[in-house]
Design an enzyme around this catalytic site. Sequence first.
Site, PDB file in Angstrom:
ATOM      1  N   ASP A  36     -11.511   3.994 -48.997  1.00 42.66           N
ATOM      2  CA  ASP A  36     -10.698   5.091 -48.318  1.00 42.66           C
ATOM      3  C   ASP A  36     -11.533   6.108 -48.524  1.00 42.66           C
ATOM      4  OD1 ASP A  36      -8.599   6.060 -46.819  1.00 42.66           O
ATOM      5  OD2 ASP A  36      -7.275   6.008 -48.135  1.00 42.66           O
ATOM      6  N   TRP A  41     -14.439  12.497 -46.667  1.00 45.06           N
ATOM      7  CA  TRP A  41     -15.781  12.890 -47.073  1.00 45.06           C
ATOM      8  C   TRP A  41     -16.552  13.616 -46.205  1.00 45.06           C
ATOM      9  CZ3 TRP A  41     -20.725  11.610 -45.550  1.00 45.06           C
ATOM     10  CH2 TRP A  41     -21.846  11.624 -46.639  1.00 45.06           C
ATOM     11  N   HIS A  53     -18.059   7.246 -41.992  1.00 48.10           N
ATOM     12  CA  HIS A  53     -17.880   5.581 -41.855  1.00 48.10           C
ATOM     13  C   HIS A  53     -19.287   5.261 -41.851  1.00 48.10           C
ATOM     14  CE1 HIS A  53     -13.752   6.151 -41.078  1.00 48.10           C
ATOM     15  NE2 HIS A  53     -13.716   6.218 -39.780  1.00 48.10           N
ATOM     16  N   LEU A 147     -21.348 -15.024 -54.637  1.00 50.37           N
ATOM     17  CA  LEU A 147     -20.236 -14.081 -54.554  1.00 50.37           C
ATOM     18  C   LEU A 147     -19.796 -14.346 -53.218  1.00 50.37           C
ATOM     19  CD1 LEU A 147     -18.738 -11.169 -55.201  1.00 50.37           C
ATOM     20  CD2 LEU A 147     -20.548 -10.191 -53.846  1.00 50.37           C
TER      21      LEU A 147
HETATM   22  C1  IPE Z   1      -6.311   1.828 -45.447  1.00 49.19           C
HETATM   23  O1  IPE Z   1      -6.693   3.000 -45.274  1.00 49.19           O
HETATM   24  C2  IPE Z   1      -7.252   1.002 -44.420  1.00 49.19           C
HETATM   25  C3  IPE Z   1      -8.425   0.908 -44.738  1.00 49.19           C
HETATM   26  C4  IPE Z   1      -9.276   1.318 -45.881  1.00 49.19           C
HETATM   27  C5  IPE Z   1      -9.407   0.012 -43.848  1.00 49.19           C
HETATM   28  P1  IPE Z   1      -5.997   3.988 -43.899  1.00 49.19           P
HETATM   29  O2  IPE Z   1      -6.776   5.470 -44.305  1.00 49.19           O
HETATM   30  O3  IPE Z   1      -5.902   3.238 -42.771  1.00 49.19           O
HETATM   31  O4  IPE Z   1      -4.517   4.163 -44.813  1.00 49.19           O
HETATM   32  P2  IPE Z   1      -3.409   5.147 -44.630  1.00 49.19           P
HETATM   33  O5  IPE Z   1      -3.111   5.582 -43.276  1.00 49.19           O
HETATM   34  O6  IPE Z   1      -3.746   6.355 -45.368  1.00 49.19           O
HETATM   35  O7  IPE Z   1      -2.165   4.626 -45.158  1.00 49.19           O
HETATM   36  C1  IPE Z   2     -11.405   4.446 -44.756  1.00 52.64           C
HETATM   37  O1  IPE Z   2     -11.619   5.916 -44.558  1.00 52.64           O
HETATM   38  C2  IPE Z   2     -12.016   3.780 -43.483  1.00 52.64           C
HETATM   39  C3  IPE Z   2     -10.996   3.201 -42.727  1.00 52.64           C
HETATM   40  C4  IPE Z   2      -9.725   3.406 -42.557  1.00 52.64           C
HETATM   41  C5  IPE Z   2     -11.591   2.798 -41.480  1.00 52.64           C
HETATM   42  P1  IPE Z   2     -10.678   6.990 -43.635  1.00 52.64           P
HETATM   43  O2  IPE Z   2     -11.120   7.003 -42.190  1.00 52.64           O
HETATM   44  O3  IPE Z   2      -9.168   6.422 -43.662  1.00 52.64           O
HETATM   45  O4  IPE Z   2     -10.798   8.085 -44.442  1.00 52.64           O
HETATM   46  P2  IPE Z   2      -9.646   9.417 -44.483  1.00 52.64           P
HETATM   47  O5  IPE Z   2      -8.513   8.786 -45.264  1.00 52.64           O
HETATM   48  O6  IPE Z   2      -9.283   9.960 -43.299  1.00 52.64           O
HETATM   49  O7  IPE Z   2     -10.426  10.492 -45.504  1.00 52.64           O
HETATM   50 MG    MG Z   3      -7.692   6.861 -44.909  1.00 54.73          MG
END
Ligand code: IPE
Ligand code: IPE
Ligand code: MG
Length: 264
Positions: A36, A41, A53, A147
Amino acid sequence: MQPAPSFPKVLPQDMDSSETPSLPQKIPTHIAIIMDGNGRWALARGLPRLAGHRAGTENLRRIIEACIEFGIKYLTLYAFSTENWGRPAEEVQGLMRILEDVIDRELQQLHDQGVQLRHIGRLDGLKPILRQKVLQAVEYTKHNDRLTLNVAFNYGGRDEIVCAIKRIIEDGVPKEAITDELISRYLFTAGVPDPDLIIRTSGELRGSNFLIWQGAYSEWYFTPTYWPDFDKEELRKAIVEYSRRERRYGGVISSGKEATTDAG
Ligand code: IPE
Ligand code: IPE
Ligand code: MG
């Protein structure tokens, strides 16, 4: 009065040291990561979310390599949740494209490194071409055993349980045969041991529908570091922290050993 808690002994080799980083003896067999913080970032750098991403994807290689080096047998990465469909269409499409690019670019090297790829989640929501690529990658690497890398893409813990229940009913499994163990065999993770350690980056302190059945007794580790910056050293720190935990499974504190319960 509560008895004083006893903590597992911290051995000198477990201590943090920037000069001679080493791994403790007790390492997790299975690490799962909620990757996450990509969006934040990017935001912090004035970049679009998709750049975050992409940066997160660059990080996959070093974490997979670190897991191989550390002797981790199973790594599960949460890449796209069933709830992530609710994001703007452009971001969802971008994430789909990134998965496709990663397979195209990394598959051969992963295979050469002995990585077995598995997918957990639902493929039916994906475009046929992407579905095909995922299936081919899984097939191509199925005999590797250094792995096992589970990619959780279009994965949701509740959705997984709903799918399992439907299949159990379809198979006509009698009520008496329903056990913990049987349910585990109907999940996407069938055959994979439960995660010992679940890591979440970016400072969020929640599970977000990840491995809700399998994580019943996992140890959790949270770090404020955003996923693209989570490196080998951070992974090592998480493993060291794990090695200091005493897993009790509802049992009682034992003297320096894993807790014991009647269940074993
Ligand atoms: C969880 O992160 C899903 C992934 C990392 C793929 P999210 O950013 O979607 O989760 P919430 O919305 O903060 O709970
Ligand atoms: C996690 O990063 C990746 C996915 C959920 C696909 P986020 O996109 O949730 O990043 P934040 O939480 O908005 O910073
Ligand atoms: Mg997130």
